[in-house]
Design an enzyme around this catalytic site. Structure first.
Site, PDB file in Angstrom:
ATOM      1  N   LEU A 103       0.549  -1.220   0.119  1.00 39.43           N
ATOM      2  CA  LEU A 103      -0.176   0.421   0.031  1.00 39.43           C
ATOM      3  C   LEU A 103       0.694   1.002  -0.144  1.00 39.43           C
ATOM      4  CD1 LEU A 103      -2.048  -1.602   2.660  1.00 39.43           C
ATOM      5  CD2 LEU A 103      -3.104  -1.586   0.786  1.00 39.43           C
ATOM      6  N   PRO A 104       0.733   2.666  -0.488  1.00 38.75           N
ATOM      7  CA  PRO A 104       1.307   3.252  -0.722  1.00 38.75           C
ATOM      8  C   PRO A 104       1.611   4.333   0.370  1.00 38.75           C
ATOM      9  CG  PRO A 104      -1.121   3.371  -1.731  1.00 38.75           C
ATOM     10  CD  PRO A 104      -0.698   2.715  -0.988  1.00 38.75           C
ATOM     11  N   ASN A 108      -2.699   4.633   4.818  1.00 37.10           N
ATOM     12  CA  ASN A 108      -3.654   2.992   3.904  1.00 37.10           C
ATOM     13  C   ASN A 108      -3.231   1.744   4.743  1.00 37.10           C
ATOM     14  OD1 ASN A 108      -2.752   5.022   0.718  1.00 37.10           O
ATOM     15  ND2 ASN A 108      -4.548   4.840   1.896  1.00 37.10           N
ATOM     16  N   THR A 134       6.195   0.976   1.934  1.00 34.10           N
ATOM     17  CA  THR A 134       6.703   1.728   2.847  1.00 34.10           C
ATOM     18  C   THR A 134       6.287   2.140   3.875  1.00 34.10           C
ATOM     19  OG1 THR A 134       8.457   1.316   0.954  1.00 34.10           O
ATOM     20  CG2 THR A 134       8.719   3.451   2.234  1.00 34.10           C
ATOM     21  N   LYS A 209      14.586   0.186   4.532  1.00 32.75           N
ATOM     22  CA  LYS A 209      13.847   0.843   2.838  1.00 32.75           C
ATOM     23  C   LYS A 209      13.812   2.359   3.354  1.00 32.75           C
ATOM     24  CE  LYS A 209      11.976   1.364  -0.681  1.00 32.75           C
ATOM     25  NZ  LYS A 209      10.608   0.801  -0.408  1.00 32.75           N
ATOM     26  N   LYS A 284       7.336  11.098   0.311  1.00 33.05           N
ATOM     27  CA  LYS A 284       6.845  11.149   1.199  1.00 33.05           C
ATOM     28  C   LYS A 284       7.637   9.645   1.462  1.00 33.05           C
ATOM     29  CE  LYS A 284       5.365   6.743   1.626  1.00 33.05           C
ATOM     30  NZ  LYS A 284       5.453   5.104   1.261  1.00 33.05           N
TER      31      LYS A 284
END
Length: 336
Positions: A103-104, A108, A134, A209, A284
């Site tokens: 998911l973004p 979410n 992420t 990440k 983001k």
């Protein structure tokens, strides 16, 4: 499928799985050598630029899928291929005890797990929930606590490699969670990636990440600046890229994902910066790095500048373009 589980020495603290031999290609073909008995349905939530090819690689390895995406059109090709589409994350949890989410944003992910129709409404005890989004490491830790209360297992497993690696099944997964569950996660993640790395407790996958993407943003901006400067000094961009890539300035942004149109084929810069990894998502991720740096009192001078640049790009109409469009931004904006 030839594969190896390599355990490095205690000094390294690194446990990872690496596929050495790729299975033969075949559309939606079952090519994994694991027993048919292990092919119980896998839930997959989030079929965007990354989730779509990841889910397809699970299909190629013979796993039946229980599919959900907030946009029904994203599910159509999977439904046409015979996969089961349901109407909510809760319905996925009711039908599958192994679920992958891609998911973004943190919001979410929270909605997919803890929302009114979220996974936790119907999750079964003993289920394995793998989040490849992420998101903020703190959110991963909170989700893990909620999942644990329901008697299930949560692991964060964000990815690196981009859309190309997602399509070819060569992603790198950075996994955080209970180490005893790593082998179970690797069984699925190994169908979508060539490297599955155990990082530590829940949240450490996200930490790895975030660090990677901060460095990626910095290197992309540096590559774009160097290429722009060289072009304005009269150098041919292909020649300059060739020189950089045989010199100490070489990096992934210069030799694999060059931001200058006409230098490479098959990358977003060759397609008006369409596809790939969006500028909004990079902004983001840099925001996540900024938050983590603040909470840990870690100086990230270049990371902060990169965050400012990508936020500025989003405000100036680049939000839907690939993050390598920073080259176009630098070429067109001369007011720095």
């Amino acid at each position: 499928m030839a594969a190896s589980l390599r355990l490095l020495g205690a000094a390294s603290g690194l446990r990872y799985w690496s596929r050495r031999l790729r299975p033969a290609a075949g559309s939606f073909a079952a090519v994994c050598s694991r027993s048919v008995a292990s092919k119980t349905p896998v839930g997959f939530i989030g079929l965007g630029n990354m989730g779509n090819p990841m889910a397809k690689n699970l299909m190629k390895h013979g796993y039946p899928l229980i599919i959900y995406d907030v946009f029904p059109d994203a599910c159509k090709e999977f439904q046409d291929a015979g996969e089961q589409v349901v109407s909510s994350p809760a319905d996925v949890a009711e039908k599958a005890d192994r679920i992958i989410t891609m998911l973004p944003t943190s919001i979410n992910a929270i909605e997919a797990y803890s929302g009114a129709n979220g996974i936790l409404k119907k999750v079964k005890k003993g289920s394995l929930l793998i989040d490849s989004s992420t998101i903020d490491p703190a959110v991963s830790k909170e989700l893990a606590k909620e999942v644990e209360k329901m008697g299930a297992v949560f692991m964060d497993a964000p990815v690196s490699g981009g859309v190309g690696a997602a399509r070819s099944g060569n992603l790198t997964f950075m996994v955080g969670g209970v180490e005893d569950e790593f082998a179970a996660a690797q069984e699925l993640l190994g169908c979508m990636g060539s490297n599955v790395v155990y990082c530590g407790a829940v949240g450490t996958g996200q930490a790895a990440k975030i660090c990677n993407n901060m460095l990626l943003a910095i290197s992309m901006i540096g590559t774009a600046e160097a290429m722009n400067l060289g072009i304005r000094l009269g150098l041919d961009p292909k020649l300059l890229a060739k020189i950089l890539n045989m010199s100490s300035g070489r990096c992934w942004s210069s030799d694999t994902y060059n931001p200058v149109p006409g230098v490479m084929d098959g990358v977003p810069s060759a397609n008006n910066y369409q596809g790939g990894f969006g500028t909004t998502l990079m902004a983001k991720d840099l925001g996540l790095a900024q938050d983590s740096a603040t909470s840990t009192k870690s100086p990230i001078l270049l990371g902060s500048l990169a965050h400012q640049i990508y936020r500025m790009m989003c405000a100036k109409g680049y939000s839907k373009k690939d993050f390598s469009s920073v080259f176009q931004f630098l070429r067109e904006e001369e007011t720095f």
